[in-house]
Design a protein around this motif. Structure first.
Motif, PDB file in Angstrom:
ATOM      1  N   THR A 253       6.029   1.856   2.435  1.00 19.76           N
ATOM      2  CA  THR A 253       4.912   2.220   3.312  1.00 19.76           C
ATOM      3  C   THR A 253       4.068   3.363   2.759  1.00 19.76           C
ATOM      4  O   THR A 253       2.853   3.372   2.942  1.00 19.76           O
ATOM      5  N   TYR A 254       4.706   4.323   2.070  1.00 23.80           N
ATOM      6  CA  TYR A 254       3.911   5.488   1.659  1.00 23.80           C
ATOM      7  C   TYR A 254       3.740   5.669   0.153  1.00 23.80           C
ATOM      8  O   TYR A 254       2.914   6.473  -0.264  1.00 23.80           O
ATOM      9  N   ALA A 255       4.523   4.930  -0.672  1.00 26.01           N
ATOM     10  CA  ALA A 255       4.245   4.996  -2.114  1.00 26.01           C
ATOM     11  C   ALA A 255       3.385   3.805  -2.521  1.00 26.01           C
ATOM     12  O   ALA A 255       2.698   3.844  -3.534  1.00 26.01           O
ATOM     13  N   MET A 256       3.442   2.713  -1.759  1.00 27.53           N
ATOM     14  CA  MET A 256       2.704   1.519  -2.167  1.00 27.53           C
ATOM     15  C   MET A 256       1.547   1.208  -1.211  1.00 27.53           C
ATOM     16  O   MET A 256       0.394   1.307  -1.561  1.00 27.53           O
ATOM     17  N   TYR A 257       1.894   0.832   0.008  1.00 26.20           N
ATOM     18  CA  TYR A 257       0.877   0.229   0.863  1.00 26.20           C
ATOM     19  C   TYR A 257      -0.063   1.183   1.596  1.00 26.20           C
ATOM     20  O   TYR A 257      -1.273   0.968   1.625  1.00 26.20           O
ATOM     21  N   GLY A 258       0.510   2.221   2.230  1.00 31.42           N
ATOM     22  CA  GLY A 258      -0.319   3.080   3.081  1.00 31.42           C
ATOM     23  C   GLY A 258      -1.528   3.669   2.368  1.00 31.42           C
ATOM     24  O   GLY A 258      -2.665   3.531   2.831  1.00 31.42           O
ATOM     25  N   PRO A 259      -1.296   4.328   1.205  1.00 31.48           N
ATOM     26  CA  PRO A 259      -2.447   4.908   0.511  1.00 31.48           C
ATOM     27  C   PRO A 259      -3.518   3.865   0.173  1.00 31.48           C
ATOM     28  O   PRO A 259      -4.719   4.134   0.297  1.00 31.48           O
ATOM     29  N   LEU A 260      -3.112   2.648  -0.219  1.00 35.65           N
ATOM     30  CA  LEU A 260      -4.113   1.636  -0.563  1.00 35.65           C
ATOM     31  C   LEU A 260      -4.852   1.149   0.679  1.00 35.65           C
ATOM     32  O   LEU A 260      -6.059   0.912   0.635  1.00 35.65           O
ATOM     33  N   LEU A 261      -4.132   0.984   1.778  1.00 39.20           N
ATOM     34  CA  LEU A 261      -4.791   0.545   3.013  1.00 39.20           C
ATOM     35  C   LEU A 261      -5.921   1.489   3.395  1.00 39.20           C
ATOM     36  O   LEU A 261      -6.895   1.092   4.022  1.00 39.20           O
ATOM     37  N   THR A 262      -5.779   2.786   3.018  1.00 35.74           N
ATOM     38  CA  THR A 262      -6.815   3.752   3.382  1.00 35.74           C
ATOM     39  C   THR A 262      -7.798   4.011   2.239  1.00 35.74           C
ATOM     40  O   THR A 262      -8.642   4.893   2.331  1.00 35.74           O
ATOM     41  N   GLY A 263      -7.656   3.298   1.143  1.00 36.61           N
ATOM     42  CA  GLY A 263      -8.590   3.444   0.020  1.00 36.61           C
ATOM     43  C   GLY A 263      -8.326   4.687  -0.824  1.00 36.61           C
ATOM     44  O   GLY A 263      -9.177   5.106  -1.604  1.00 36.61           O
ATOM     45  N   ALA A 264      -7.152   5.286  -0.648  1.00 33.32           N
ATOM     46  CA  ALA A 264      -6.833   6.497  -1.416  1.00 33.32           C
ATOM     47  C   ALA A 264      -6.144   6.108  -2.730  1.00 33.32           C
ATOM     48  O   ALA A 264      -6.104   4.931  -3.103  1.00 33.32           O
ATOM     49  N   THR A 265      -5.619   7.113  -3.430  1.00 29.99           N
ATOM     50  CA  THR A 265      -4.924   6.879  -4.697  1.00 29.99           C
ATOM     51  C   THR A 265      -3.447   7.177  -4.505  1.00 29.99           C
ATOM     52  O   THR A 265      -3.100   8.230  -3.983  1.00 29.99           O
ATOM     53  N   THR A 266      -2.588   6.273  -4.950  1.00 33.02           N
ATOM     54  CA  THR A 266      -1.161   6.570  -4.889  1.00 33.02           C
ATOM     55  C   THR A 266      -0.660   6.913  -6.284  1.00 33.02           C
ATOM     56  O   THR A 266      -1.067   6.289  -7.274  1.00 33.02           O
ATOM     57  N   LEU A 267       0.209   7.918  -6.361  1.00 38.00           N
ATOM     58  CA  LEU A 267       0.805   8.263  -7.646  1.00 38.00           C
ATOM     59  C   LEU A 267       2.260   7.836  -7.607  1.00 38.00           C
ATOM     60  O   LEU A 267       2.955   8.078  -6.609  1.00 38.00           O
ATOM     61  N   ILE A 268       2.709   7.156  -8.647  1.00 38.70           N
ATOM     62  CA  ILE A 268       4.144   6.868  -8.740  1.00 38.70           C
ATOM     63  C   ILE A 268       4.673   7.340 -10.092  1.00 38.70           C
ATOM     64  O   ILE A 268       3.970   7.315 -11.095  1.00 38.70           O
ATOM     65  N   TYR A 269       5.920   7.779 -10.073  1.00 37.85           N
ATOM     66  CA  TYR A 269       6.549   8.322 -11.277  1.00 37.85           C
ATOM     67  C   TYR A 269       7.815   7.531 -11.558  1.00 37.85           C
ATOM     68  O   TYR A 269       8.618   7.290 -10.663  1.00 37.85           O
ATOM     69  N   GLU A 270       7.948   7.134 -12.811  1.00 34.57           N
ATOM     70  CA  GLU A 270       9.049   6.251 -13.182  1.00 34.57           C
ATOM     71  C   GLU A 270      10.436   6.895 -13.146  1.00 34.57           C
ATOM     72  O   GLU A 270      11.409   6.247 -12.775  1.00 34.57           O
TER      73      GLU A 270
END
Ligand code: WTA
Length: 645
Positions: free
Chosen positions: A313-330
């Motif tokens: 919900t908060y690393a993948m979908y939520g930020p995109l649903l709001t048009g923001a940028t999500t950062l993920i770290y491997e």
């Protein structure tokens, strides 16, 4: 949002923190009246939010239908989730959708625009279709934190396939059980990934898991240089390159299933939590808007793995649903040094940072220089999730990471609830250490006694959710109606049983933790029964009980008490049992200690009194000895425990 570095977003009043004028000014929600407005008519309120936040193909006929234990949101409404994440933001195709930070420091972070992600997702959706995936089919995803995970998940939602993501640190056996339960047709995985400077193989486990299951094809991302060819294996990137660049989105009903996510309960078998499309999207969207104050262009970093609901919900979908940028770290948090996370925040100008108390506790013990070296002034909001946070850790996080400038929200929720439910809003406050706060506008929670009656204000009790149930809530357990009823509705009938305890502190909700046999180990949800089942597999084991013990860093760790048939205990056997837990579930669930004992405390009906074992571990006087058939066992266990402590 204009990024104003270093602004003070909180102010102190009456011993607690409140949003400053600067915060109220930028906040998407800063009107305290919102709670009353929502409470008057939550259904109407959510109807307005769903309309305002999402793009629908067809409006619903009925906003909410409740036929307990089931309920539906936006019945008859139609939408596509992927369209809501991507297509509607194509007016700015160059805006960044995702920043991916690989673990090896010689690899540069990659920025993926909304336009590029749209292109990849469409192509991969076509790959899935070519391989026979249709609306309603289950696709298993067993991927680390790499951008292809987002591509794969979104591609499923584009064609109406149901994704079932499995945590990459889980074992082959754990993956297999989830594949079998969902009858998945395709498995998407990677050859491996980087963790703590090492290559972590994944494909080997995936292959073992897929054997003799419904899996027809395995699509593999090449991350660490492994090659796959032929048979049922396909290469992720090669297939994408060959695919057509447009895939028409499948129009879904709001209440159609979007994904399954397996989670632990009180029994040995994980349950497939069912989430729908429209309700989930509504809650994911608005909690991102109001909790994390996301605006287009903001960068949010949620450190959770996609294998858990927080990652969904908060690393993948939520930020995109709001048009923001999500950062993920491997990779690992302290690779190559304890400054890694803070460097990532500085280099990528992260605005919203969301992590688990376990991580905070781990960094608190380290050298301060690893934090002070970096400029963290881009931060606007901090969040925690997954376990209770103590005051010391809260203050440390607030001061050292947030510079005493940022609202810190303590969000309570569950895999079952899809999105956050209890926390204060950054534009409204207050921010009080150890207290989660209030129900999200339009949701209702209460603290009740055993019979469902209200407890006196301030007393501890069971946390329940009341009707109308939040839009993001689960819509059942996959293929298991009985378990759904037994777990969530049996005890309080018309109220959803969260299995958490709580009490009110100055009108705000403070969570005390699980009331069932679920552990939170480093924020990861595990069931004691699952670990017990794994240990029971060993032929020498006669009886076994697993209980959580408090741990300074991880919050809780599993401890096992084992009765052997006749063989003598040995270090070798302890190692073997631990290894077996790794194989059955994964290293996350490995008991920190195994105590070999002669007998376990049991009631007349044969129930193991885990409460007594828990008390012994923390040196407390155990209660309820009178109900035992074998009270002598307790003294003996005490001796074993103190001999090894
Ligand atoms: C616990 C994680 C205290 C709680 C999103 C819940 C918390 C379980 C908090 C769900 C919090 C979650 N304070 N405890 N802020 N947030 N929990 O399904 O016991 O992995 O029932 O979902 O985590 O864990 P799950």
């Amino acid at each position: 949002m204009k990024k104003s570095k270093g602004i003070k977003y909180v102010t102190k009043k009456g011993g607690v923190f409140w949003p400053s004028d600067a915060m109220k000014e930028i906040a998407n929600m800063s009107d305290p009246k919102i709670y009353d407005k929502a409470e008057k008519n939550p259904v109407k309120f959510w109807g307005e939010l769903a309309k305002g936040g999402l793009t629908w193909e067809k409006e619903w006929d009925e906003t909410y239908e409740e036929k307990l234990p089931y309920f539906k949101w936006f019945k008859g409404g139609e939408l596509n989730f992927c369209v809501n994440c991507l297509d509607r933001y194509l007016d700015k195709p160059k805006a960044i959708a995702m920043i991916w930070v690989p673990e090896p420091t010689n690899e540069k972070p990659i920025k993926i625009t909304y336009g590029e992600l749209y292109d990849k997702v469409n192509k991969f959706a076509n790959v899935l279709k070519q391989n026979g995936i249709k609306k309603g089919d289950v696709v298993s995803i067993y991927l680390p934190m790499i951008p292809q995970a987002l591509t794969a998940m979104l591609a499923c939602t584009r064609i109406g396939a149901i994704h079932s993501v499995v945590f990459s640190a889980f074992s082959a056996d754990a993956l297999k059980a989830r594949i079998q339960d969902g009858k998945a047709k395709i498995l998407i995985t990677a050859d491996g990934y980087y963790r703590q400077g090492k290559k972590e193989p994944l494909l080997k486990k995936a292959k073992v898991a897929a054997r003799k299951t419904t899996i027809k094809k395995i699509i593999v991302v090449n991350r660490i240089g492994g090659k796959v060819r032929g048979g049922k294996f396909l290469d992720f990137d090669t297939e994408i390159e060959k695919a057509n660049s447009y895939c028409k989105p499948e129009i879904m009903k709001s209440e159609d299933t979007m994904f399954l996510l397996y989670t632990s309960g009180t029994t040995g078998k994980p349950k497939g939590i069912v989430h729908d499309t429209g309700g989930y999207a509504t809650q994911a969207y608005w909690t991102c808007k109001w909790n994390f104050d996301l605006h287009r262009g903001d960068v949010m970093w949620c450190t959770a793995d996609i294998g858990w609901i927080t990652g969904h919900t908060y690393a993948m979908y939520g930020p995109l649903l709001t048009g923001a940028t999500t950062l993920i770290y491997e990779g690992g948090p302290v690779f190559p040094n304890p400054g890694r996370w803070w460097k990532i925040i500085q280099d990528n100008e992260v605005n919203v940072f969301y992590t688990a108390p376990t991580a905070i506790r781990m960094f608190m013990g380290g050298d301060k220089k690893w934090i002070s070296k970096y400029d963290l002034s881009s931060l606007k909001i901090l969040g925690t999730v997954g376990e209770p946070i103590d005051k010391e850790s809260w203050m440390w996080y607030f001061n050292k990471i947030g510079g005493g400038r940022c609202p810190l929200i303590d969000t309570w929720w569950q895999t079952e609830t899809g999105g956050t439910l209890i926390n204060t809003l950054p534009g409204i406050g207050p921010f009080v250490p150890t207290v989660s706060g209030t129900s999200f506008p339009g949701t209702r929670h209460a603290i009740v006694n055993e019979r469902g009656g209200a407890v006196p204000k301030g007393d501890s009790g069971f946390l329940v959710q009341q009707s109308p149930f939040a839009p993001g809530m689960l819509h059942g357990i996959f293929n298991n109606h009985k378990k759904y009823v037994d777990t969530y509705w049996k005890k309080f009938k018309t109220m959803y049983d969260t299995s958490d305890g709580a009490y009110l502190q100055n009108g705000l909700i403070r969570i005390t933790g699980r009331t069932d046999d679920v552990m939170k180990v480093a924020g990861h949800r595990l069931s004691t029964a699952e670990v017990e089942n794994a240990i029971h597999d060993n032929w020498h084991v006669k009886d076994c009980a697993v209980v959580p013990m408090p741990d300074k860093i991880k919050g809780q760790v599993p401890i096992a008490f084992v009765v052997l048939k006749w063989r003598k205990s040995s270090e070798k056997l302890e190692k073997k049992l631990k290894k077996h837990v790794d194989i059955k579930i994964g290293p996350t669930a490995r008991p920190k200690r195994i105590f070999f004992v002669e007998d376990l405390p049991k009631t007349r009906s044969g129930k193991i009194m885990r409460r007594i074992l828990k008390a012994l571990l923390i040196n407390e006087k155990p209660e309820g000895l009178m109900t035992l058939v074998n009270p002598n066992s307790v003294e003996k266990i005490k001796e074993v425990v103190s001999a090894r402590s």
